[in-house]
Design an enzyme around this catalytic site. Sequence first.
Site, PDB file in Angstrom:
ATOM      1  N   GLU A  92      -6.929   4.658   7.843  1.00  0.00           N
ATOM      2  CA  GLU A  92      -6.764   6.084   7.503  1.00  0.00           C
ATOM      3  C   GLU A  92      -8.021   6.630   6.841  1.00  0.00           C
ATOM      4  OE1 GLU A  92      -3.024   5.649   5.444  1.00  0.00           O
ATOM      5  OE2 GLU A  92      -2.072   5.138   7.356  1.00  0.00           O
TER       6      GLU A  92
ATOM      7  N   GLU B 190      -5.197  -4.990  10.841  1.00  0.00           N
ATOM      8  CA  GLU B 190      -4.207  -3.926  10.972  1.00  0.00           C
ATOM      9  C   GLU B 190      -4.455  -3.160  12.272  1.00  0.00           C
ATOM     10  OE1 GLU B 190      -2.305  -2.642   7.105  1.00  0.00           O
ATOM     11  OE2 GLU B 190      -4.144  -1.507   7.259  1.00  0.00           O
TER      12      GLU B 190
ATOM     13  N   SER C  63       3.515  -2.230  10.339  1.00  0.00           N
ATOM     14  CA  SER C  63       4.974  -2.264  10.488  1.00  0.00           C
ATOM     15  C   SER C  63       5.588  -3.610  10.087  1.00  0.00           C
ATOM     16  CB  SER C  63       5.386  -1.871  11.913  1.00  0.00           C
ATOM     17  OG  SER C  63       4.996  -0.532  12.169  1.00  0.00           O
TER      18      SER C  63
ATOM     19  N   HIS D  96      -9.575   1.017   5.065  1.00  0.00           N
ATOM     20  CA  HIS D  96      -8.268   1.231   5.716  1.00  0.00           C
ATOM     21  C   HIS D  96      -8.481   2.198   6.880  1.00  0.00           C
ATOM     22  CE1 HIS D  96      -4.166   2.526   6.428  1.00  0.00           C
ATOM     23  NE2 HIS D  96      -3.771   1.447   5.790  1.00  0.00           N
TER      24      HIS D  96
ATOM     25  N   GLY E 134       2.632   2.170  10.785  1.00  0.00           N
ATOM     26  CA  GLY E 134       3.589   3.260  10.618  1.00  0.00           C
ATOM     27  C   GLY E 134       4.362   3.615  11.877  1.00  0.00           C
TER      28      GLY E 134
ATOM     29  N   ASN F 114       0.857  -1.194   0.000  1.00  0.00           N
ATOM     30  CA  ASN F 114       0.000   0.000   0.000  1.00  0.00           C
ATOM     31  C   ASN F 114       0.889   1.238   0.000  1.00  0.00           C
ATOM     32  OD1 ASN F 114      -1.906   1.982   0.414  1.00  0.00           O
ATOM     33  ND2 ASN F 114      -2.246   1.473   2.576  1.00  0.00           N
ATOM     34  N   TRP F 115       0.952   1.900  -1.162  1.00  0.00           N
ATOM     35  CA  TRP F 115       1.836   3.078  -1.259  1.00  0.00           C
ATOM     36  C   TRP F 115       1.249   4.304  -0.573  1.00  0.00           C
ATOM     37  CZ3 TRP F 115       3.915   3.462  -6.984  1.00  0.00           C
ATOM     38  CH2 TRP F 115       4.556   2.265  -7.318  1.00  0.00           C
ATOM     39  N   LYS F 116      -0.042   4.256  -0.249  1.00  0.00           N
ATOM     40  CA  LYS F 116      -0.742   5.448   0.278  1.00  0.00           C
ATOM     41  C   LYS F 116      -0.513   6.612  -0.695  1.00  0.00           C
ATOM     42  CE  LYS F 116       0.181   3.586   4.805  1.00  0.00           C
ATOM     43  NZ  LYS F 116       0.055   3.775   6.226  1.00  0.00           N
TER      44      LYS F 116
ATOM     45  N   GLY G 231       2.854  -1.209   4.288  1.00  0.00           N
ATOM     46  CA  GLY G 231       2.847   0.212   3.941  1.00  0.00           C
ATOM     47  C   GLY G 231       4.257   0.695   3.654  1.00  0.00           C
ATOM     48  N   GLY G 232       4.903   1.249   4.689  1.00  0.00           N
ATOM     49  CA  GLY G 232       6.227   1.867   4.521  1.00  0.00           C
ATOM     50  C   GLY G 232       7.228   1.012   3.752  1.00  0.00           C
TER      51      GLY G 232
HETATM   52  C1  PEP Z   1      -0.729   0.246   6.136  1.00  0.00           C
HETATM   53  O1  PEP Z   1      -0.855   1.439   5.987  1.00  0.00           O
HETATM   54  O2  PEP Z   1      -1.610  -0.503   5.693  1.00  0.00           O
HETATM   55  C2  PEP Z   1       0.438  -0.248   6.843  1.00  0.00           C
HETATM   56  C3  PEP Z   1       0.379  -1.462   7.309  1.00  0.00           C
HETATM   57  O3  PEP Z   1       1.497   0.602   7.000  1.00  0.00           O
HETATM   58  P1  PEP Z   1       2.945   0.234   7.633  1.00  0.00           P
HETATM   59  O4  PEP Z   1       3.397  -1.052   7.013  1.00  0.00           O
HETATM   60  O5  PEP Z   1       3.814   1.388   7.253  1.00  0.00           O
HETATM   61  O6  PEP Z   1       2.748   0.103   9.098  1.00  0.00           O
END
Ligand code: PEP
Length: 248
Positions: free
Chosen positions: A92, A162, A207, A90, A168, A10-12, A228-229
């Site tokens: 967010e 999640e 994470s 999600h 993050g 997920n690049w956001k 994500g990251g």
């Molecule tokens: C996400 O936004 O779905 C996510 C899991 O981010 P991260 O891996 O950066 O925690």
Amino acid sequence: MARKLMVVGNWKMNGCRQYVNELTTALSLHCFNSVDVVVCPPACLIQSFGSIDFLLAGQDVSDCNDGAYTGDISAAMLAEIGCEYVLVGHSERREMHGETNQQVAQKVLRAIEQGIKPIVCVGEPLLMKEAKAEQDYIAEQLAPVLSAVNCEQLEQVVFAYEPIWAIGTGKSASPEQAQCIHKFIRDVISRKSESAAEKVRILYGGSVNFDNAQALFAQDDIDGGLVGGASLKSDSFTTICRYANGEH
Ligand code: PEP
């Protein structure tokens, strides 16, 4: 029953055409037979992917079919540009755009109607975890989705656990903590359909990186990761995909 693992990046609101090319090249050097690799770039970049061996997903979808909804994207539009999956609910979107559990369920239906598989994100905030109320919180998030779909449609759904406190933050849930909630989610699904519960994939997100991915993916009810990251670094994302593919 063996479920094929899945890794979703997920690049956001990150990424650019240069990164599209970089990641496509990095992934093309590997043969991912035992894992479904899915990339969720921002919508405006989806058509920048040329010929690829992985799958594309939207980061969100409207709960309506068409009309005066400035800025939104319909499931039909995502299908037309080649998306096979879409993230739905999600944290967010829930937190910053006020998405309710009911809207999430409607989005799931819109996606399925267009042949797109929804990846439904659920997970508790820190306060709920501290109050040991995470299962109740997640059950409430799941309920409208489970009542909106029939058993056949349910088999098209992917779930992602999640925990918000892990997104993050660099503080992933431990494999044991995550396994416990994944098992709980599968049990809730099995109350609607035992067969769907056996088949649906439940991804862990929060994470995930190349240091913790293998231990997480080794858990019985963890069928891959929502990343994500670490999906914004082609070498990290590729390594996580390799681990899910059973490589060391
Ligand atoms: C996400 O936004 O779905 C996510 C899991 O981010 P991260 O891996 O950066 O925690």
